[in-house]
Write a protein that holds these residues in place. Structure first.
Motif, PDB file in Angstrom:
ATOM      1  N   LEU A 147     -34.122 -25.576  12.637  1.00 43.41           N
ATOM      2  CA  LEU A 147     -32.856 -24.847  12.735  1.00 43.41           C
ATOM      3  C   LEU A 147     -32.508 -24.197  11.398  1.00 43.41           C
ATOM      4  N   LEU A 148     -32.698 -24.941  10.308  1.00 43.07           N
ATOM      5  CA  LEU A 148     -32.380 -24.404   8.984  1.00 43.07           C
ATOM      6  C   LEU A 148     -33.309 -23.250   8.616  1.00 43.07           C
ATOM      7  N   ILE A 149     -34.584 -23.389   8.924  1.00 42.24           N
ATOM      8  CA  ILE A 149     -35.533 -22.310   8.631  1.00 42.24           C
ATOM      9  C   ILE A 149     -35.183 -21.062   9.436  1.00 42.24           C
ATOM     10  N   SER A 150     -34.756 -21.269  10.674  1.00 46.68           N
ATOM     11  CA  SER A 150     -34.351 -20.115  11.488  1.00 46.68           C
ATOM     12  C   SER A 150     -33.145 -19.416  10.866  1.00 46.68           C
ATOM     13  N   GLY A 151     -32.254 -20.195  10.250  1.00 47.13           N
ATOM     14  CA  GLY A 151     -31.112 -19.597   9.567  1.00 47.13           C
ATOM     15  C   GLY A 151     -31.545 -18.752   8.386  1.00 47.13           C
ATOM     16  N   PHE A 152     -32.497 -19.260   7.612  1.00 44.28           N
ATOM     17  CA  PHE A 152     -33.018 -18.513   6.460  1.00 44.28           C
ATOM     18  C   PHE A 152     -33.636 -17.192   6.907  1.00 44.28           C
ATOM     19  N   LEU A 153     -34.468 -17.241   7.937  1.00 42.25           N
ATOM     20  CA  LEU A 153     -35.116 -16.023   8.433  1.00 42.25           C
ATOM     21  C   LEU A 153     -34.099 -15.068   9.053  1.00 42.25           C
ATOM     22  N   THR A 154     -33.075 -15.626   9.690  1.00 41.73           N
ATOM     23  CA  THR A 154     -32.021 -14.782  10.263  1.00 41.73           C
ATOM     24  C   THR A 154     -31.301 -14.007   9.169  1.00 41.73           C
ATOM     25  N   GLY A 155     -30.996 -14.680   8.064  1.00 37.64           N
ATOM     26  CA  GLY A 155     -30.314 -14.012   6.957  1.00 37.64           C
ATOM     27  C   GLY A 155     -31.135 -12.878   6.381  1.00 37.64           C
ATOM     28  N   ILE A 156     -32.431 -13.128   6.184  1.00 40.84           N
ATOM     29  CA  ILE A 156     -33.311 -12.071   5.666  1.00 40.84           C
ATOM     30  C   ILE A 156     -33.358 -10.903   6.638  1.00 40.84           C
ATOM     31  N   THR A 157     -33.515 -11.218   7.915  1.00 38.96           N
ATOM     32  CA  THR A 157     -33.629 -10.170   8.935  1.00 38.96           C
ATOM     33  C   THR A 157     -32.376  -9.304   8.981  1.00 38.96           C
ATOM     34  N   ILE A 158     -31.216  -9.938   8.956  1.00 45.47           N
ATOM     35  CA  ILE A 158     -29.957  -9.181   9.010  1.00 45.47           C
ATOM     36  C   ILE A 158     -29.847  -8.238   7.819  1.00 45.47           C
ATOM     37  N   THR A 159     -30.162  -8.749   6.630  1.00 49.01           N
ATOM     38  CA  THR A 159     -30.064  -7.923   5.420  1.00 49.01           C
ATOM     39  C   THR A 159     -31.017  -6.737   5.477  1.00 49.01           C
ATOM     40  N   VAL A 160     -32.250  -6.996   5.870  1.00 48.69           N
ATOM     41  CA  VAL A 160     -33.251  -5.926   5.922  1.00 48.69           C
ATOM     42  C   VAL A 160     -32.869  -4.874   6.960  1.00 48.69           C
ATOM     43  N   ILE A 161     -32.390  -5.318   8.120  1.00 48.85           N
ATOM     44  CA  ILE A 161     -31.991  -4.368   9.168  1.00 48.85           C
ATOM     45  C   ILE A 161     -30.843  -3.488   8.686  1.00 48.85           C
ATOM     46  N   ILE A 162     -29.830  -4.109   8.077  1.00 49.33           N
ATOM     47  CA  ILE A 162     -28.684  -3.330   7.579  1.00 49.33           C
ATOM     48  C   ILE A 162     -29.136  -2.328   6.521  1.00 49.33           C
ATOM     49  N   ALA A 163     -30.014  -2.772   5.624  1.00 45.21           N
ATOM     50  CA  ALA A 163     -30.487  -1.886   4.556  1.00 45.21           C
ATOM     51  C   ALA A 163     -31.234  -0.691   5.117  1.00 45.21           C
ATOM     52  N   PHE A 164     -32.140  -0.942   6.054  1.00 46.43           N
ATOM     53  CA  PHE A 164     -32.933   0.165   6.583  1.00 46.43           C
ATOM     54  C   PHE A 164     -32.110   1.078   7.485  1.00 46.43           C
ATOM     55  N   LEU A 165     -31.159   0.520   8.212  1.00 47.41           N
ATOM     56  CA  LEU A 165     -30.274   1.381   8.999  1.00 47.41           C
ATOM     57  C   LEU A 165     -29.512   2.333   8.090  1.00 47.41           C
ATOM     58  N   TYR A 166     -29.089   1.812   6.947  1.00 48.14           N
ATOM     59  CA  TYR A 166     -28.384   2.653   5.974  1.00 48.14           C
ATOM     60  C   TYR A 166     -29.298   3.764   5.466  1.00 48.14           C
ATOM     61  N   PHE A 167     -30.520   3.403   5.096  1.00 51.61           N
ATOM     62  CA  PHE A 167     -31.444   4.408   4.560  1.00 51.61           C
ATOM     63  C   PHE A 167     -31.868   5.408   5.639  1.00 51.61           C
ATOM     64  N   PHE A 168     -32.065   4.935   6.876  1.00 54.55           N
ATOM     65  CA  PHE A 168     -32.448   5.860   7.953  1.00 54.55           C
ATOM     66  C   PHE A 168     -31.332   6.864   8.214  1.00 54.55           C
ATOM     67  N   ARG A 169     -30.109   6.365   8.202  1.00 52.74           N
ATOM     68  CA  ARG A 169     -28.980   7.256   8.485  1.00 52.74           C
ATOM     69  C   ARG A 169     -28.832   8.305   7.391  1.00 52.74           C
TER      70      ARG A 169
END
Length: 757
Positions: A147-169
């Protein structure tokens, strides 16, 4: 079987791949950025500052008082931000090395994919180490770990998605702006200089292939027919987008600092460190990109300007002791030899001595024996491990003494973490005396004192000290800036149910009437190494050894009575929380505290001068030895320390070339506590031989269990460390010490005149 030519072609293609070439580029240029990765890898691996528990901050990050999924999400998000900061900064600095990306769609995304060797290696390495740490140190189940590892990966995924959405836009917006130019050949030629300078190679980096956004291998496009103006324009617009993202990150951190008074916004210490590193990388990259070779002179000028503003007190980042008066500039005490010696002239020392004898008499009146044992407790520094061990020992001692530990104790001395635990226990006793329903043996209190303090510290340092330093709070009379010192006090106050949140004046009466043991709160003056002693009672007799008129020996003052020196700065309005923080000001972790004298002095951790509290206690016994001889059955000198003495079991490091260079610098650091041990053991022996009363020293030591590396020296404990500290009470040495206390109490009740050794 592949032929030798095919193998050579594969090796050549691998070496000239974009990921490998980028990795080699990082090794050749701007190597300073690799230092951050080195620190992170070595910290997670337990090689960097492991004795201070740095690995635990990353591998068991606490949020809202526990290791949970949301805390791991935050650490994962911070890891993602750090990785994106690394990618953005190196993309800006190295873009002239790979011109072919300017002619592709989503160039920044392609760069991140091909630049993933180091970030991806770190993420995998972190997950492996985290799983092992959770199994062996946090004692978590497999389901909880997943569960904790899934939280770590979730945090990375959210950050990367937000960053790339910003750059794509922003890239789409950029393409819409440039589309009219692309469609009009004349406008394109006019703006981007057709016929001007062109590139005749793929870029400075030799790249044979790279990963595209579909993770497929692709050959780079030849850009020799593009003008330099066109490629520079494309990259500059992406650079601008990257800079805007960094500015937004800075603003976010400033906002977080403004909201830090709410526990919800206090992020895990590991996340704060990662964000701090991300900021340093971004700032360093910006300086290197915009200023080129001028970055050093510009930084030097900025430092000089800031220094001038600081000297003129236009800006003042120094931490203050909350409660005392810093505005009364005209009546600040002069800090020099004459003024210090005046505070401890023989008449003043004698007056203060008689005042203290009055308190001793009141202490004696509470005792049931005609000549009771006088207990003195000395506690060592050592962060939360010392605070926790101290409280555990005091609880067990009190149980053995049928609830009379505090009644029989006259004074508590010590440093840093030990004083946090001792002050908390004394306050619980004081509240119980006032009629509050408190069970002093309740394990809830040991759990409270062992709660995390580092998250608030590091979060404040990153979000408040650096980006929102203008916030203030108000005491009864004055305003002060919020910084990590304030964050420490607030977190410690929350952990201890806010029972220590009051000014020093609130406890003057209880100490003067001997309702509770006295406490001397020490710190070290950085200017000259003297002690700054904070007490509710006048203690000029503690400032120097008592003058011997017969021999003519008169020693210099090596300590300062805080209340006497700062008598015009409202010394008794000083918050007890600030006093405890000053006593525990670990270098760099907490800011030094400056005091309003002329010239200004600042103080730090008491452990720099006396980490075990014995020096002050022995001086006190020497001053009052005649009263103790005539009125008590002797002294029980209890030492509670968070580390073994001697430490022969630790062995020695093998010699190395690096050690030859670092040994002259590190010798003092590595042996500081041992030298204090040697000195104080000798002082104790002298005292034992010269005191005209029975003197029994009993030591309680935190000793890690076999195969345990021991609790770290910081303000954070893992579950295994907390358990190890509790179990340490049952060690053979501590069991023998508890038995000695029981024996002394039994003998005291039967024959107080017997020998107590």
């Amino acid at each position: 079987m592949p032929s030798s030519n095919e193998i050579k072609a594969f090796i050549k293609g691998f070496y000239y791949s974009f990921p490998v070439q980028l990795f080699m580029l990082h090794l050749r240029r701007y190597q300073v950025f690799l230092i951050f990765w080195f620190i992170l890898f070595s910290t997670v691996n337990g090689d960097f500052m492991s004795t201070f528990g740095a690995d635990a901050l990353f591998l068991s990050p606490e949020y809202l008082g526990e290791v949970n999924w949301l805390g791991m999400v935050i650490v994962g998000a911070a890891t993602g931000i750090f990785c994106m900061s690394w990618n953005i900064t190196t993309f800006i600095l190295h873009s002239n090395q790979f011109k072919f990306l300017a002619t592709t769609s989503k160039p920044f995304l392609k760069y991140c994919i091909n630049n993933a060797i180091i970030p991806l290696t770190f993420i995998i390495f972190y997950i492996v180490k985290n799983v092992l740490f959770d199994i062996h140190s946090e004692l978590l189940s497999a389901g909880r770990i997943m569960l904790l590892i899934s939280g770590f990966l979730t945090g990375i995924t959210i950050t990367v998605i937000i960053a790339f959405l910003y750059f794509f836009r922003t890239e789409k917006s950029m393409m819409r702006t440039m589309e009219p130019v692309f469609r009009d050949p004349k406008a394109f030629a006019k703006q981007f200089g057709i016929g001007g300078k062109h590139f005749h190679e793929k870029g400075i980096l030799r790249v044979e292939w790279f990963f595209n956004t579909s993770f497929k291998l692709k050959m780079p496009r030849n850009v020799s027919h593009y003008s330099q103006e066109f490629i520079d324009t494309v990259f500059k617009r992406h650079h601008f987008t990257a800079v805007i993202s960094i500015i937004f990150a800075f603003l976010f951190l400033a906002l977080l600092g403004m909201l830090m008074d709410k526990p919800f916004f206090i992020i895990p210490a590991a996340a704060a460190i990662l964000l701090f590193f991300a900021i340093l990388i971004a700032a360093s990259g910006a300086l290197a990109y915009w200023l080129k070779s001028w970055w050093f002179p510009v930084v030097l000028v900025i430092i000089l300007v800031l220094n001038i503003l600081f000297e003129k007190e236009i800006i003042d980042p120094r931490n203050k002791a909350y409660g005392i008066n810093y505005t009364n500039r005209k009546e600040r005490p002069v800090y020099n030899r004459d003024s210090i010696m005046q505070l401890c002239n023989i008449q003043q020392m004698e007056a203060d001595k008689q005042h203290m004898i009055g308190i001793l008499e009141k202490w004696k009146q509470k005792q049931t024996e005609e000549k009771p044992l006088l207990y003195i407790i000395n506690v060592s520094g050592g962060g939360t491990r010392s605070a926790t061990f101290t409280l555990n020992v005091m609880q067990q001692l009190d149980a053995l003494m049928q609830g009379n530990l505090m009644n029989k104790t006259f004074i508590i001395n010590g440093a840093s973490g030990g004083m946090l635990g001792a002050a908390y226990y004394r306050e619980l006793f004081r509240l119980k005396q006032q009629g509050k329903s408190i069970n002093l043996q309740d394990k809830r209190y040991t759990e409270n004192i062992s709660k995390d303090l580092l998250n608030a510290l590091f979060s404040s340092f990153v979000t408040r000290d650096l980006f929102a330093p203008a916030q203030q709070f108000e005491t009864e009379k004055f305003k002060y800036s919020k910084d990590r010192g304030y964050a420490f006090e607030e977190q410690f106050s929350r952990n201890t149910d806010r029972i220590l949140d009051y000014p020093l004046k609130n406890i003057i009466s209880d100490e003067a009437e001997a309702k509770v043991p006295l406490m001397f709160f020490n710190s070290t003056i950085t200017r000259d190494g003297r002690k700054m002693m904070i007490s509710t009672q006048p203690v000029s007799f503690m400032m120097r050894n008592w003058p011997d008129s017969a021999s003519g020996i008169s020693s210099e003052a090596d300590a300062i009575d805080f209340a006497a020196m700062f008598r015009k700065q409202d010394p008794y309005d000083l918050r007890l929380l600030s006093i405890l923080r000053i006593n525990a000001t670990f270098p760099y972790v907490l800011p030094n505290v400056w005091l309003p004298s002329t010239p200004i002095i600042d103080v730090m951790d008491a452990g720099m001068r006396d980490n075990f509290g014995q020096e002050s206690s022995l001086r006190l016994l020497n001053v009052f030895k005649e009263w103790i001889k005539n009125n008590t059955g002797g002294v029980v000198f209890i030492q509670i320390r968070d580390r073994k003495s001697g430490e022969w079991e630790d062995g020695y490091e093998d010699p190395s070339i690096g050690g030859m260079f670092t040994k002259p610098v590190m010798t003092l650091q590595n042996n500081w506590m041992k030298m204090q041990d040697y000195y104080q053991d000798e002082m104790t022996e002298y005292g034992n031989n010269s005191f005209p009363f029975s003197f029994s020293k009993i030591t309680f030591m935190y000793t890690p269990l076999p195969k345990q590396k021991g609790a770290a020296l910081n303000f954070h404990l893992t579950q295994t460390e907390k358990l190890d500290i509790r179990r340490s009470l049952q060690s053979a040495e501590n069991a023998a010490s508890f038995k000695r206390i029981t024996s002394l109490e039994q003998r005291s009740s039967k024959d107080v005149s017997g020998e107590m050794r």
